[in-house]
Design an enzyme around this catalytic site. Structure first.
Site, mmCIF file in Angstrom:
data_model
loop_
_atom_site.group_PDB
_atom_site.id
_atom_site.type_symbol
_atom_site.label_atom_id
_atom_site.label_comp_id
_atom_site.label_asym_id
_atom_site.label_seq_id
_atom_site.Cartn_x
_atom_site.Cartn_y
_atom_site.Cartn_z
ATOM 1 N N ASN A 1 0.806 -1.223 0.000
ATOM 2 C CA ASN A 1 0.000 0.000 0.000
ATOM 3 C C ASN A 1 0.841 1.276 0.000
ATOM 4 O OD1 ASN A 1 0.692 -0.728 2.715
ATOM 5 N ND2 ASN A 1 -0.777 0.779 3.448
ATOM 6 N N LYS B 1 12.226 -7.860 1.983
ATOM 7 C CA LYS B 1 11.308 -8.596 1.117
ATOM 8 C C LYS B 1 10.137 -7.678 0.773
ATOM 9 C CE LYS B 1 7.930 -10.870 0.794
ATOM 10 N NZ LYS B 1 6.750 -10.693 -0.127
ATOM 11 N N PRO B 2 10.096 -7.156 -0.472
ATOM 12 C CA PRO B 2 8.975 -6.294 -0.851
ATOM 13 C C PRO B 2 7.702 -7.105 -1.063
ATOM 14 C CG PRO B 2 10.824 -6.149 -2.421
ATOM 15 C CD PRO B 2 11.038 -7.348 -1.561
ATOM 16 N N ALA C 1 -3.264 -11.238 10.761
ATOM 17 C CA ALA C 1 -3.068 -12.685 10.697
ATOM 18 C C ALA C 1 -1.624 -13.030 10.379
ATOM 19 C CB ALA C 1 -4.009 -13.293 9.649
ATOM 20 N N GLU D 1 3.719 -3.762 12.711
ATOM 21 C CA GLU D 1 2.721 -2.722 12.484
ATOM 22 C C GLU D 1 1.618 -3.369 11.673
ATOM 23 O OE1 GLU D 1 0.298 -0.567 11.041
ATOM 24 O OE2 GLU D 1 1.798 0.198 9.632
ATOM 25 N N GLY E 1 -1.773 -2.462 11.154
ATOM 26 C CA GLY E 1 -2.960 -1.770 10.696
ATOM 27 C C GLY E 1 -3.875 -1.345 11.825
ATOM 28 N N CYS F 1 -2.838 2.318 6.436
ATOM 29 C CA CYS F 1 -3.045 1.783 7.791
ATOM 30 C C CYS F 1 -3.724 2.790 8.704
ATOM 31 C CB CYS F 1 -1.695 1.367 8.392
ATOM 32 S SG CYS F 1 -0.878 0.033 7.501
ATOM 33 N N GLU G 1 -11.029 -4.022 9.933
ATOM 34 C CA GLU G 1 -10.316 -3.000 9.172
ATOM 35 C C GLU G 1 -10.710 -3.124 7.696
ATOM 36 O OE1 GLU G 1 -5.848 -1.234 8.461
ATOM 37 O OE2 GLU G 1 -6.071 -3.389 8.764
ATOM 38 N N GLY H 1 -0.350 -3.972 16.883
ATOM 39 C CA GLY H 1 1.051 -4.380 16.829
ATOM 40 C C GLY H 1 1.881 -3.958 18.017
ATOM 41 N N GLU I 1 7.937 2.616 14.643
ATOM 42 C CA GLU I 1 8.698 3.085 13.499
ATOM 43 C C GLU I 1 8.975 4.572 13.729
ATOM 44 O OE1 GLU I 1 9.332 0.808 11.156
ATOM 45 O OE2 GLU I 1 7.535 -0.362 10.670
#
Length: 476
Positions: free
Chosen positions: A146, A169-170, A225, A244, A246, A278, A380, A453, A457
Site C-alpha cells: 500500500n 522482502k517487498p 493474521a 505494524e 494496521g 493503515c 479493518e 502491533g 517506526e
C-alpha cells in the site's frame, strides 16, 4: 527486473517469475524473480559477511551515505513516482509525495547521526559505567504494497544508521520501486551486501526470512493474521520483532469544529490512496449538532472525486491494488446492504465503463446509520468505504472509538483544548491528531497498541530498537 543480493542484480536459483501488472489497466509492467528459501539464504549470507565491515563505520559515515541517497532520490523523484503509480495504482501526485517522503526519512536519520552518544553512569566508590549502543546484526524487513516506498524508508533508515545489515522482502505486487531505491543506495556508497532485496511471495521468500536463524530482528508491516504468524515464528529464535498491523482509526468531529476543514480532513483521511492506508480514517463519529450538515457537505465532496488511472490528469483517486482487494471491499459493502447494517448514501459499487473495465476501480462510498456490530466498524476495511455515525457527546464518541481491538491512530476535530486533551488521555491509540489526520513526519514515533502491533517506526525510538545496549563497568 532482478533481485539485489550482495550489491548486484541477480536472478533466482529457480526459474519462476512474478508478473507485475498495472492496477489501472491490467497491462504488464515488468516481472521479477519468485525468490525461494535458497535465495533468501544467499541474501542473509551476504548480509552477514557485510556486517563485520559495516558495523565499524562511524555513525557519521553511515549518515552521509543516507544523505547522498536522499539527494539522488530527489533528482530522480519524477521517474520513481511514475513507476510507483504504474505498479501500485495511486495518483501520480500521491506517488510524488511518497517518494519525497522517503527522501525526508533518509535525511532525518542522516541528520541525527551526528547527535548519537553513549552514557556514563557515575557510581561513586563503586566506579563508573560506560553504556554504548551496538547494532543487532543481520535484520529482516517485510513491507506491504500500500505504501511501499515510505515503509521501506521507515525500515531502511534506522536499521542501516544503527549499523545493521538488512534483507528486505517487498510485496509481491509492488517490488519495482523498492528495487530502484536499493540501487540508488548502492550508488550513494552503500557497501555490497549491506542492503539486499529478495522478491517473491510471503509464503516462500517471506517465511524463509522470518525463519532464518541468523536474522536477529524482523520488522513487519502487514495484516494481523500474518503478523501473528511472524510473531510465532520469531519466538523460536528469540528474535527482536516490530509489528505494524494496521488499524481501524476513528475520527471524532465535535459541534465546535470548523466543519469545512473537518470535511476536507475526512475526505483526504479516508480516500487518500483509495483508502489503502493503515492510519486512514476508517470510522467517523460526528456529534449530533453538526451531523446533518457535515454529512451533506461530505457527500457532495465524495461524489465529486475524480477516479481514474493514476497517471491521468486531475485524478483524485486511483484503483485498488488488485482484483482480490476490490472483491473484499465489494463483499463488505454488499453484506452491509443485504444485512441492513447501514444506509449507503454514495457509491457502493465498482465503477463501470470503458475507462474502468481493465482496472480494479471502486466508487468512493459513504455509509450512514451503521450498526455497531457491522464489519465496517469491527474490522479493518482497507478501501474507499467510510462509515459515518452520529453521537450525542464526546463521552459517547470516546466510548465508541475505544470499542475495537485496534489502537493505531485517532483524530479529534474541535476548537476546545479541553476536549482535545480528553481524547488524548482516553482514546487507546499510538498517535492522536488534533484537527488533522494521516500526517507522519519521520521525527515522530509511530506504532500502535493492542491488535495494531508492537514496537515503533520513525524517530529516535526506531533507531533504538535496531540496537542494543552494552555496558563497560570501570572499577577505579
Amino acid at each position: 527486473m532482478q533481485m539485489r543480493i550482495g550489491g548486484t542484480e541477480t536472478a533466482s536459483l529457480d526459474e519462476a517469475w512474478i508478473e507485475i501488472k498495472n492496477p489501472s489497466t491490467g497491462e504488464l509492467v515488468d516481472r521479477v524473480p519468485a525468490g525461494t528459501a535458497e535465495d533468501m539464504a544467499r541474501a542473509v549470507d551476504a548480509a552477514g559477511i557485510a556486517f563485520d565491515t559495516w558495523k565499524k563505520k562511524t555513525l557519521r559515515e553511515r549518515g552521509m551515505i543516507l544523505f547522498r541517497a536522499a539527494e539522488k532520490v530527489r533528482e530522480q523523484h519524477k521517474d520513481l513516482a511514475r513507476l510507483l503509480t504504474m505498479e501500485q495504482g495511486k495518483p501520480l501526485r500521491e506517488s510524488i509525495d511518497e517518494v519525497r517522503g522517503y527522501a525526508n526519512i533518509l535525511e532525518f536519520y542522516g541528520g541525527i547521526s551526528a547527535h548519537q552518544s553513549g552514557e556514563t553512569i557515575r557510581l561513586g566508590s563503586a566506579g563508573d559505567c560506560l553504556v554504548v549502543r551496538e547494532p543487532l546484526g543481520v535484520c529482516g524487513a517485510i513491507i506491504p504494497w500500500n505504501m511501499p516506498v515510505i515503509i521501506m524508508g521507515w525500515k531502511v533508515g534506522p536499521a542501516l544508521l544503527a549499523g545493521n545489515t538488512l534483507v528486505l522482502k517487498p510485496a509481491s505486487s509492488t517490488p519495482l520501486t523498492n528495487l530502484n531505491l536499493a540501487k540508488i543506495l548502492d550508488e550513494a556508497g552503500l557497501p555490497p551486501g549491506v542492503l539486499n532485496v529478495v522478491t517473491g511471495t510471503g509464503e516462500q521468500a517471506g517465511e524463509a526470512l522470518v525463519r532464518h536463524p541468523d536474522v536477529r530482528k524482523i520488522s513487519f508491516t502487514g495484516s494481523c493474521a500474518t503478523g501473528m504468524r511472524v510473531k510465532e515464528l520469531t519466538s523460536h529464535h528469540l528474535k527482536d520483532v516490530t509489528l505494524e498491523l494496521g488499524g481501524s482509526d476513528p475520527m471524532i468531529v465535535l459541534n465546535d469544529a470548523h466543519i469545512d476543514h473537518a470535511v476536507e480532513g475526512a475526505l483526504r483521511g479516508r480516500f487518500y490512496n483509495a483508502g489503502q492506508t493503515c492510519t486512514a480514517v476508517k470510522r467517523l463519529y460526528v456529534q449530533e449538532g453538526v451531523a446533518d450538515i457535515f454529512i451533506q457537505k461530505l457527500k457532495e465532496r465524495v461524489s465529486a472525486l475524480n477516479v481514474g488511472n493514476g497517471l491521468g490528469p486531475k485524478i483524485d483517486m486511483g484503483p485498488l491494488n488488485s482484483s482480490g482487494q476490490r472483491e473484499i471491499i465489494s463483499q463488505a459493502v454488499e453484506n452491509t446492504r443485504n444485512n441492513q447494517d447501514g444506509k449507503i448514501i454514495e457509491g457502493g459499487c465498482a465503477l463501470k465503463g470503458k475507462a474502468y473495465e481493465s482496472g480494479y476501480f471502486y466508487r468512493p462510498t459513504l455509509v450512514t446509520d451503521v450498526t455497531p456490530k457491522s464489519p465496517l466498524i469491527t474490522e479493518e476495511i482497507f478501501g474507499p468505504v467510510l462509515p459515518v455515525m452520529s453521537v450525542p457527546n464526546l463521552e459517547a464518541a470516546i466510548r465508541e472509538a475505544n470499542n475495537t481491538r485496534f489502537g493505531l491512530g485517532a483524530s479529534v476535530w474541535t476548537t476546545n483544548l479541553h476536549s482535545a486533551k480528553k481524547v488524548f488521555d482516553e482514546v487507546h491509540a499510538g498517535i492522536i491528531w488534533v484537527n488533522r489526520h494521516l500526517t507522519l513526519p519521520p521525527e515522530v514515533p509511530f506504532g500502535g497498541t493492542g491488535g495494531s502491533g508492537i514496537g515503533r517506526e520513525n524517530g529516535q525510538d526506531s533507531l533504538d530498537q535496531y540496537s542494543q545496549t552494552k555496558s563497560l563497568f570501570l572499577n577505579w
